[in-house]
Design a protein around this motif. Structure first.
Motif, PDB file in Angstrom:
ATOM      1  N   ALA A 267     -16.525  21.352   8.693  1.00 13.85           N
ATOM      2  CA  ALA A 267     -15.152  22.501   8.580  1.00 13.85           C
ATOM      3  C   ALA A 267     -14.963  22.887   7.037  1.00 13.85           C
ATOM      4  N   PRO A 268     -16.033  23.895   6.756  1.00 11.02           N
ATOM      5  CA  PRO A 268     -16.024  24.164   5.275  1.00 11.02           C
ATOM      6  C   PRO A 268     -14.729  24.518   4.646  1.00 11.02           C
ATOM      7  N   ASN A 269     -13.769  25.091   5.683  1.00 13.24           N
ATOM      8  CA  ASN A 269     -12.454  25.760   5.002  1.00 13.24           C
ATOM      9  C   ASN A 269     -11.315  24.529   4.704  1.00 13.24           C
ATOM     10  N   THR A 270     -11.736  23.507   4.917  1.00  7.30           N
ATOM     11  CA  THR A 270     -10.660  22.464   4.787  1.00  7.30           C
ATOM     12  C   THR A 270     -10.558  22.170   3.312  1.00  7.30           C
ATOM     13  N   THR A 271      -9.292  22.087   2.976  1.00  4.66           N
ATOM     14  CA  THR A 271      -8.886  21.488   1.690  1.00  4.66           C
ATOM     15  C   THR A 271      -8.779  20.237   1.546  1.00  4.66           C
ATOM     16  N   LEU A 272      -9.684  19.383   0.563  1.00  8.26           N
ATOM     17  CA  LEU A 272      -9.712  18.064   0.684  1.00  8.26           C
ATOM     18  C   LEU A 272      -9.147  17.359  -0.702  1.00  8.26           C
ATOM     19  N   SER A 273      -8.690  16.475  -0.675  1.00  7.01           N
ATOM     20  CA  SER A 273      -8.000  15.541  -1.851  1.00  7.01           C
ATOM     21  C   SER A 273      -8.318  14.038  -1.472  1.00  7.01           C
ATOM     22  N   SER A 274      -9.198  13.499  -2.458  1.00 11.54           N
ATOM     23  CA  SER A 274      -9.709  12.127  -2.519  1.00 11.54           C
ATOM     24  C   SER A 274      -9.014  11.196  -3.649  1.00 11.54           C
ATOM     25  N   LEU A 275      -8.707  10.282  -3.233  1.00  8.25           N
ATOM     26  CA  LEU A 275      -8.138   9.301  -4.307  1.00  8.25           C
ATOM     27  C   LEU A 275      -8.729   7.776  -4.190  1.00  8.25           C
ATOM     28  N   ALA A 276      -9.248   7.108  -5.208  1.00  8.03           N
ATOM     29  CA  ALA A 276      -9.565   5.857  -5.109  1.00  8.03           C
ATOM     30  C   ALA A 276      -8.300   4.886  -5.245  1.00  8.03           C
ATOM     31  N   CYS A 277      -8.188   4.032  -4.461  1.00 13.32           N
ATOM     32  CA  CYS A 277      -6.986   2.878  -4.623  1.00 13.32           C
ATOM     33  C   CYS A 277      -7.373   1.482  -4.784  1.00 13.32           C
ATOM     34  N   PRO A 278      -8.057   1.181  -6.118  1.00 14.28           N
ATOM     35  CA  PRO A 278      -8.567  -0.033  -6.322  1.00 14.28           C
ATOM     36  C   PRO A 278      -7.881  -1.189  -5.865  1.00 14.28           C
ATOM     37  N   ARG A 279      -6.526  -0.874  -6.056  1.00 14.50           N
ATOM     38  CA  ARG A 279      -5.590  -2.192  -6.155  1.00 14.50           C
ATOM     39  C   ARG A 279      -5.035  -2.484  -4.833  1.00 14.50           C
ATOM     40  N   PHE A 280      -5.426  -1.707  -3.746  1.00 14.10           N
ATOM     41  CA  PHE A 280      -4.967  -2.205  -2.266  1.00 14.10           C
ATOM     42  C   PHE A 280      -5.837  -3.224  -1.782  1.00 14.10           C
ATOM     43  N   VAL A 281      -7.144  -3.326  -1.946  1.00 14.86           N
ATOM     44  CA  VAL A 281      -7.866  -4.514  -1.260  1.00 14.86           C
ATOM     45  C   VAL A 281      -7.435  -5.839  -1.805  1.00 14.86           C
ATOM     46  N   PRO A 282      -7.399  -6.107  -3.171  1.00 16.06           N
ATOM     47  CA  PRO A 282      -6.988  -7.410  -3.363  1.00 16.06           C
ATOM     48  C   PRO A 282      -5.365  -7.733  -2.978  1.00 16.06           C
ATOM     49  N   ILE A 283      -4.908  -6.818  -2.632  1.00 15.76           N
ATOM     50  CA  ILE A 283      -3.248  -7.378  -1.872  1.00 15.76           C
ATOM     51  C   ILE A 283      -3.570  -7.692  -0.673  1.00 15.76           C
ATOM     52  N   VAL A 284      -4.297  -7.056   0.173  1.00 19.23           N
ATOM     53  CA  VAL A 284      -4.624  -7.522   1.428  1.00 19.23           C
ATOM     54  C   VAL A 284      -5.280  -8.849   1.418  1.00 19.23           C
ATOM     55  N   GLU A 285      -6.360  -9.017   0.797  1.00 17.45           N
ATOM     56  CA  GLU A 285      -7.335 -10.379   0.479  1.00 17.45           C
ATOM     57  C   GLU A 285      -6.329 -11.435   0.430  1.00 17.45           C
ATOM     58  N   SER A 286      -5.301 -11.262  -0.902  1.00 16.58           N
ATOM     59  CA  SER A 286      -4.369 -12.362  -1.296  1.00 16.58           C
ATOM     60  C   SER A 286      -3.312 -12.687  -0.303  1.00 16.58           C
ATOM     61  N   ASN A 287      -3.267 -11.797   0.921  1.00 17.77           N
ATOM     62  CA  ASN A 287      -2.356 -11.951   1.981  1.00 17.77           C
ATOM     63  C   ASN A 287      -0.895 -11.683   1.463  1.00 17.77           C
ATOM     64  N   GLU A 288      -0.816 -10.556   0.677  1.00 16.44           N
ATOM     65  CA  GLU A 288       0.498 -10.051  -0.001  1.00 16.44           C
ATOM     66  C   GLU A 288       0.880  -8.932   0.462  1.00 16.44           C
ATOM     67  N   TYR A 289       0.252  -8.319   1.712  1.00  9.45           N
ATOM     68  CA  TYR A 289       0.521  -6.955   2.110  1.00  9.45           C
ATOM     69  C   TYR A 289       1.685  -6.676   2.671  1.00  9.45           C
ATOM     70  N   HIS A 290       2.594  -7.598   2.923  1.00  8.15           N
ATOM     71  CA  HIS A 290       4.094  -7.547   3.342  1.00  8.15           C
ATOM     72  C   HIS A 290       4.871  -7.609   2.071  1.00  8.15           C
ATOM     73  N   SER A 291       4.532  -7.827   0.757  1.00 10.36           N
ATOM     74  CA  SER A 291       5.516  -8.273  -0.153  1.00 10.36           C
ATOM     75  C   SER A 291       5.945  -6.901  -0.809  1.00 10.36           C
ATOM     76  N   SER A 292       6.977  -7.102  -1.816  1.00 14.25           N
ATOM     77  CA  SER A 292       7.550  -5.948  -2.486  1.00 14.25           C
ATOM     78  C   SER A 292       6.574  -5.397  -3.526  1.00 14.25           C
ATOM     79  N   VAL A 293       5.760  -6.339  -4.068  1.00 13.65           N
ATOM     80  CA  VAL A 293       4.655  -5.793  -5.046  1.00 13.65           C
ATOM     81  C   VAL A 293       3.676  -4.762  -4.176  1.00 13.65           C
TER      82      VAL A 293
END
Length: 271
Positions: free
Chosen positions: A135-161
């Motif tokens: 779909a060539p006419n789609t407007t795309l916005s990409s964002l790298a989120c390097p801090r997300f994986v460490p939150i999940v791997e350290s089992n803190e994905y429910h935390s306020s942090v």
């Protein structure tokens, strides 16, 4: 013809469990083997050549266990290693990027799609390429989120942090008038409620990993390699991790709601 051989799933850590969760739901008769390279996670910031090497190590480990299909349940690995591994293996190999792009194009109404992922996935441009081709006419916005994986791997994905980090990171995307956002990392669905909250309920979240299981199901039928219905106590569901088996088990238990999970620590360096 019923095929009892397991389906293999590989990921940089626990993220691929979001794909396994969907597989348990959609493919209840299949035996599952999973390798998470938690010790070397995250893959996102690593050079492509290193990600390819690690992906091969996990693949070889599972090939020795006689799998009938391989699911690369990691966007970073799919982006850089899928084509090479697909060409080399005698079994079907499925990645998580194309199914996610198809679902996003189906969901969008205003053709403004966001993609969040690791540095490696975003840098590869794989999602943009696949979306633009279709779909060539789609407007795309990409964002790298390097801090997300460490939150999940350290089992803190429910935390306020976690809430704070997600809100801060996604800020730039809130101005883009997106109606669809691809969770371009299999770790991200564990943060889904927080991501949805930050983006607002008018934005449809696409779980690439969950979409992939539909493709797996189709290929099982196409190659006639699906397993027969079996008693649940005969089903194999084995997990291997290069990191802490206890931490992995804790996250797998809470995410998959399985009563008994078999998690084994392995060393992939030798593979």
């Amino acid at each position: 013809m019923h095929n009892k051989q397991p389906i293999g799933f590989i990921d940089s850590g626990v993220g691929g469990l979001t794909v396994v969760k969907e597989a348990l739901k959609q493919l209840p008769n299949e035996n599952i083997l999973y390798v998470g390279d938690t010790a070397r996670c995250p893959y996102g910031p690593r050079p492509a050549a290193q990600v390819i090497e690690y992906t091969w190590q996990m693949t070889r480990y599972l090939m020795k266990k006689d799998i009938k299909m391989l699911v690369i349940a990691c966007n970073t690995a799919t982006a850089v290693a899928l084509e090479e591994i697909k060409a080399a293996l005698p079994i079907p190999v499925v990645g998580v990027i194309l199914p996610g792009t198809r679902a996003a194009l189906k969901a969008t109404k205003n053709n403004r799609i966001g993609i969040i992922g690791t540095i490696g996935t975003i840098k590869s441009g794989s999602y943009e390429e696949a979306l633009t081709q279709k779909a060539p006419n789609t407007t795309l916005s990409s964002l790298a989120c390097p801090r997300f994986v460490p939150i999940v791997e350290s089992n803190e994905y429910h935390s306020s942090v976690a809430k704070k980090i997600v809100a801060e990171t996604l800020q730039p995307l809130k101005l883009k008038q997106l109606d669809t956002l691809i969770l371009g990392c299999t770790h991200y669905p564990l943060l889904r409620p927080i991501i949805q909250n930050v983006m607002g309920h008018s934005v449809t979240l696409i779980d690439s990993g969950a979409e992939t299981v539909g493709e797996v199901s189709m290929l099982l039928d196409y190659f006639a390699i699906a397993n027969a219905p079996q008693a649940s106590n005969q089903k194999t569901c084995e997990f291997y991790t290069t990191g802490s088996a206890n931490m992995f088990e804790e996250i797998a238990n809470s995410w998959l709601n399985l009563t008994k999970i078999s998690v084994t620590h392995i060393d992939l360096g030798a593979c």
